[in-house]
Design a protein around this motif. Sequence first.
Motif, PDB file in Angstrom:
ATOM      1  N   PRO A 365       0.774  -0.978  -0.142  1.00 39.14           N
ATOM      2  CA  PRO A 365       0.030   0.166  -0.032  1.00 39.14           C
ATOM      3  C   PRO A 365       0.942   1.202   0.034  1.00 39.14           C
ATOM      4  CG  PRO A 365      -0.749  -1.529   1.558  1.00 39.14           C
ATOM      5  CD  PRO A 365       0.419  -2.093   1.065  1.00 39.14           C
ATOM      6  N   PHE A 366       2.148   1.195   0.409  1.00 41.99           N
ATOM      7  CA  PHE A 366       2.874   2.340   0.361  1.00 41.99           C
ATOM      8  C   PHE A 366       4.027   2.444  -0.779  1.00 41.99           C
ATOM      9  CE2 PHE A 366       2.631   0.318   4.774  1.00 41.99           C
ATOM     10  CZ  PHE A 366       1.442   0.810   4.961  1.00 41.99           C
ATOM     11  N   ASN A 367       3.530   1.646  -1.902  1.00 45.03           N
ATOM     12  CA  ASN A 367       4.316   1.736  -3.107  1.00 45.03           C
ATOM     13  C   ASN A 367       5.762   1.612  -2.764  1.00 45.03           C
ATOM     14  OD1 ASN A 367       4.725   2.007  -5.866  1.00 45.03           O
ATOM     15  ND2 ASN A 367       5.303   4.111  -5.797  1.00 45.03           N
ATOM     16  N   ALA A 368       6.076   0.364  -2.035  1.00 46.28           N
ATOM     17  CA  ALA A 368       7.604   0.181  -1.634  1.00 46.28           C
ATOM     18  C   ALA A 368       8.226  -0.233  -2.823  1.00 46.28           C
ATOM     19  CB  ALA A 368       7.699  -0.677  -0.472  1.00 46.28           C
ATOM     20  N   ARG A 369       9.285   0.246  -3.000  1.00 41.79           N
ATOM     21  CA  ARG A 369      10.201  -0.350  -4.297  1.00 41.79           C
ATOM     22  C   ARG A 369      11.467  -1.283  -3.823  1.00 41.79           C
ATOM     23  NH1 ARG A 369      10.705   5.686  -6.859  1.00 41.79           N
ATOM     24  NH2 ARG A 369       8.616   5.773  -7.990  1.00 41.79           N
ATOM     25  N   PRO A 370      11.660  -2.119  -4.252  1.00 42.99           N
ATOM     26  CA  PRO A 370      12.909  -3.089  -3.642  1.00 42.99           C
ATOM     27  C   PRO A 370      14.090  -2.290  -4.137  1.00 42.99           C
ATOM     28  CG  PRO A 370      12.033  -4.244  -5.672  1.00 42.99           C
ATOM     29  CD  PRO A 370      11.055  -2.905  -5.052  1.00 42.99           C
ATOM     30  N   HIS A 371      15.231  -2.421  -3.191  1.00 39.47           N
ATOM     31  CA  HIS A 371      16.566  -2.028  -3.558  1.00 39.47           C
ATOM     32  C   HIS A 371      16.979  -3.336  -4.731  1.00 39.47           C
ATOM     33  CE1 HIS A 371      20.720  -1.575  -3.364  1.00 39.47           C
ATOM     34  NE2 HIS A 371      20.885  -0.723  -2.707  1.00 39.47           N
ATOM     35  N   TRP A 372      17.674  -2.479  -5.811  1.00 44.30           N
ATOM     36  CA  TRP A 372      18.072  -3.281  -7.058  1.00 44.30           C
ATOM     37  C   TRP A 372      18.919  -4.566  -6.601  1.00 44.30           C
ATOM     38  CZ3 TRP A 372      14.964  -3.251 -11.099  1.00 44.30           C
ATOM     39  CH2 TRP A 372      14.607  -1.863 -11.418  1.00 44.30           C
ATOM     40  N   GLY A 373      19.738  -4.230  -5.666  1.00 50.57           N
ATOM     41  CA  GLY A 373      20.760  -5.375  -5.442  1.00 50.57           C
ATOM     42  C   GLY A 373      20.767  -6.309  -4.265  1.00 50.57           C
ATOM     43  N   LYS A 374      19.470  -6.107  -3.732  1.00 52.90           N
ATOM     44  CA  LYS A 374      19.002  -7.112  -2.482  1.00 52.90           C
ATOM     45  C   LYS A 374      18.228  -7.986  -2.845  1.00 52.90           C
ATOM     46  CE  LYS A 374      20.792  -3.289   0.544  1.00 52.90           C
ATOM     47  NZ  LYS A 374      22.265  -3.843   0.486  1.00 52.90           N
ATOM     48  N   LEU A 375      17.596  -9.012  -1.902  1.00 54.11           N
ATOM     49  CA  LEU A 375      16.839 -10.081  -2.140  1.00 54.11           C
ATOM     50  C   LEU A 375      15.367  -9.386  -2.056  1.00 54.11           C
ATOM     51  CD1 LEU A 375      18.871 -12.674   0.110  1.00 54.11           C
ATOM     52  CD2 LEU A 375      18.478 -12.713  -2.448  1.00 54.11           C
ATOM     53  N   PHE A 376      14.412  -9.771  -3.263  1.00 53.27           N
ATOM     54  CA  PHE A 376      13.145  -9.628  -3.156  1.00 53.27           C
ATOM     55  C   PHE A 376      12.313 -10.528  -3.824  1.00 53.27           C
ATOM     56  CE2 PHE A 376      15.221  -7.018  -6.363  1.00 53.27           C
ATOM     57  CZ  PHE A 376      14.195  -7.333  -7.603  1.00 53.27           C
ATOM     58  N   THR A 377      10.988 -10.566  -3.975  1.00 53.39           N
ATOM     59  CA  THR A 377      10.302 -11.561  -4.705  1.00 53.39           C
ATOM     60  C   THR A 377       9.276 -10.583  -5.442  1.00 53.39           C
ATOM     61  OG1 THR A 377       8.790 -11.991  -2.851  1.00 53.39           O
ATOM     62  CG2 THR A 377      10.686 -13.553  -3.303  1.00 53.39           C
ATOM     63  N   VAL A 378       9.337  -9.501  -5.470  1.00 50.68           N
ATOM     64  CA  VAL A 378       8.084  -8.517  -6.241  1.00 50.68           C
ATOM     65  C   VAL A 378       8.124  -9.167  -7.573  1.00 50.68           C
ATOM     66  CG1 VAL A 378       7.622  -6.342  -6.797  1.00 50.68           C
ATOM     67  CG2 VAL A 378       8.826  -6.517  -4.592  1.00 50.68           C
ATOM     68  N   PRO A 379       6.820  -9.443  -8.199  1.00 52.26           N
ATOM     69  CA  PRO A 379       6.656  -9.686  -9.364  1.00 52.26           C
ATOM     70  C   PRO A 379       7.074  -8.564 -10.372  1.00 52.26           C
ATOM     71  CG  PRO A 379       4.765 -10.077  -8.008  1.00 52.26           C
ATOM     72  CD  PRO A 379       5.628  -9.319  -7.303  1.00 52.26           C
ATOM     73  N   GLU A 380       7.705  -9.121 -11.565  1.00 51.18           N
ATOM     74  CA  GLU A 380       8.416  -8.108 -12.524  1.00 51.18           C
ATOM     75  C   GLU A 380       7.464  -6.987 -12.985  1.00 51.18           C
ATOM     76  OE1 GLU A 380       8.106 -12.095 -14.767  1.00 51.18           O
ATOM     77  OE2 GLU A 380       8.453 -11.526 -12.693  1.00 51.18           O
ATOM     78  N   GLY A 381       6.019  -7.308 -13.017  1.00 52.32           N
ATOM     79  CA  GLY A 381       5.105  -6.343 -13.741  1.00 52.32           C
ATOM     80  C   GLY A 381       4.880  -5.265 -12.624  1.00 52.32           C
ATOM     81  N   THR A 382       4.853  -5.830 -11.326  1.00 51.89           N
ATOM     82  CA  THR A 382       4.677  -4.746 -10.353  1.00 51.89           C
ATOM     83  C   THR A 382       6.031  -4.043 -10.089  1.00 51.89           C
ATOM     84  OG1 THR A 382       3.330  -6.279  -8.968  1.00 51.89           O
ATOM     85  CG2 THR A 382       4.182  -4.297  -7.996  1.00 51.89           C
ATOM     86  N   LEU A 383       7.041  -4.237 -10.256  1.00 56.32           N
ATOM     87  CA  LEU A 383       8.327  -3.587 -10.258  1.00 56.32           C
ATOM     88  C   LEU A 383       8.499  -2.629 -11.118  1.00 56.32           C
ATOM     89  CD1 LEU A 383      11.673  -4.532  -9.093  1.00 56.32           C
ATOM     90  CD2 LEU A 383      11.523  -3.484 -11.198  1.00 56.32           C
ATOM     91  N   GLN A 384       8.253  -3.081 -12.564  1.00 54.96           N
ATOM     92  CA  GLN A 384       8.368  -2.265 -13.723  1.00 54.96           C
ATOM     93  C   GLN A 384       7.403  -1.251 -13.728  1.00 54.96           C
ATOM     94  OE1 GLN A 384       7.564  -5.281 -16.609  1.00 54.96           O
ATOM     95  NE2 GLN A 384       9.541  -6.348 -16.153  1.00 54.96           N
ATOM     96  N   GLY A 385       6.187  -1.348 -13.126  1.00 52.90           N
ATOM     97  CA  GLY A 385       5.227  -0.285 -13.156  1.00 52.90           C
ATOM     98  C   GLY A 385       5.555   0.710 -12.051  1.00 52.90           C
ATOM     99  N   GLN A 386       6.533   0.572 -11.241  1.00 52.45           N
ATOM    100  CA  GLN A 386       6.969   1.485 -10.248  1.00 52.45           C
ATOM    101  C   GLN A 386       8.135   2.526 -10.565  1.00 52.45           C
ATOM    102  OE1 GLN A 386       8.111  -1.329  -7.227  1.00 52.45           O
ATOM    103  NE2 GLN A 386       6.471  -0.560  -6.051  1.00 52.45           N
ATOM    104  N   PHE A 387       8.464   2.180 -11.918  1.00 52.75           N
ATOM    105  CA  PHE A 387       9.703   3.098 -12.454  1.00 52.75           C
ATOM    106  C   PHE A 387       9.152   3.808 -13.907  1.00 52.75           C
ATOM    107  CE2 PHE A 387      11.785   0.275  -9.434  1.00 52.75           C
ATOM    108  CZ  PHE A 387      12.755   1.032  -8.710  1.00 52.75           C
ATOM    109  N   GLU A 388       8.740   4.918 -13.673  1.00 52.28           N
ATOM    110  CA  GLU A 388       8.033   5.604 -14.798  1.00 52.28           C
ATOM    111  C   GLU A 388       9.087   5.725 -16.114  1.00 52.28           C
ATOM    112  OE1 GLU A 388       7.598  10.035 -14.621  1.00 52.28           O
ATOM    113  OE2 GLU A 388       7.281   9.342 -12.322  1.00 52.28           O
TER     114      GLU A 388
END
Length: 421
Positions: A365-388
């Motif tokens: 809900p807070f539009n949290a973006r993962p650090h590029w160099g650390k571990l995450f499981t955010v789906p690619e579609g979600t992550l791509q939508g966070q970087f305009e």
Amino acid sequence: MGYQNWAGNFTYGATERIYPESMEHLQQLVREHRQIKISGSGHTFNSITDTHGVFISLRHWNRMLELNEERGTVTVEGGIAYGELCAALSETSYALHNLASLPHITVAGAVATATHGSGSGNASLAAAVEAIELVGADGELHTFSRGDREFAGVVVNLGALGIVTKLTLKVVPAYTVRQFVYENLPFSQLAVHAESIFSGAYSVSLFTDWQQPAFHQVWTKCREEDGASYEGRTDYYGAVPASAPLHPLPDMQTENCTEQLGRPGMWHERLAHFRMEFTPSAGQELQSEYLMPREHVYEAVLAVHGLREHLAPLLFVSEVRTIAADDLWLSPFYNQPSAALHFTWRDDWQAVERVLPLLEEALAPFNARPHWGKLFTVPEGTLQGQFEKLPQFRELIYKYDPDGKFGNEFLDTYIRAAQKP
């Protein structure tokens, strides 16, 4: 066994590591190999720097090349670590505006992944870049300077555009820092005083294991000219001064940490949490980090606290910091003053992988973006939508590395997913 990263949790597919002897040798290597990546300090925890080709190490390209006092810049080679640059700058009257928690990481690697440091008024380490030089997939040398049309896209490049051989960074006049640590800051103080807490010093870090509704430590790093206001201070929004030096992990030796108790020291001796000559943090660990608009920090802290039973068996410690906005396309701080929630995990990827989706759902809900160099499981579609600016960054990849010489599975999944027609 193949090459491993700093924490030992990831084994790269690289077939060999080559140390180029000159720029001409490096350019020849890039032209000759179909798959190639840079090998830095290895302080990434995922596959972002992986390759099934060859690693290029610029470890010996670690000189400070020029200090330009008129422009207020320093130019360095692509293999230099922050600890090495700090040592070189300490012989001058200049400094960097900020440092990460660890001085062991390379400048080029930190810039490429938008590693940040701390301070509500301090932008990421990448924001200090004034010019960047890299070898593209064709083996040619390309230079980008602030003000160039592509500059804001090239700085945080995730290693996707080439091998960075030189960077020019903005410097500031050298300054002295005093570090004061406080204990037991209630989460509830963030509800009203978040902005004051995080802007109360040049750099502020809050540490917690989430088991109690409080931060067990608050690390404040203040400029010497502001240090008098901390001398004798008996309260920091409900937290009390530490009576002895502390490590963020209660069971760890404090000699690993930079000096506390208000003892003055030069900027490079205080801004990092850990000393260059010691093993930083816990050593054998995993890391994740999520970055979000600063106004959400209190609600995000409460959301994570609600998962404490899931986190407890896996967590060493968490750190909460703030970072100023920048204008770099793939930076998590692009046009956004931010808060960062960092998690240092025990070395158990199977268990961490199960808990990350719960954590990411709580922070969504807070539009949290993962650090590029650390571990995450955010789906690619979600992550791509966070970087305009991601579509514009893809255009840079097609221009400077059309065949994916610097590519890998990570970049294919999260960055190159939408192929150019």
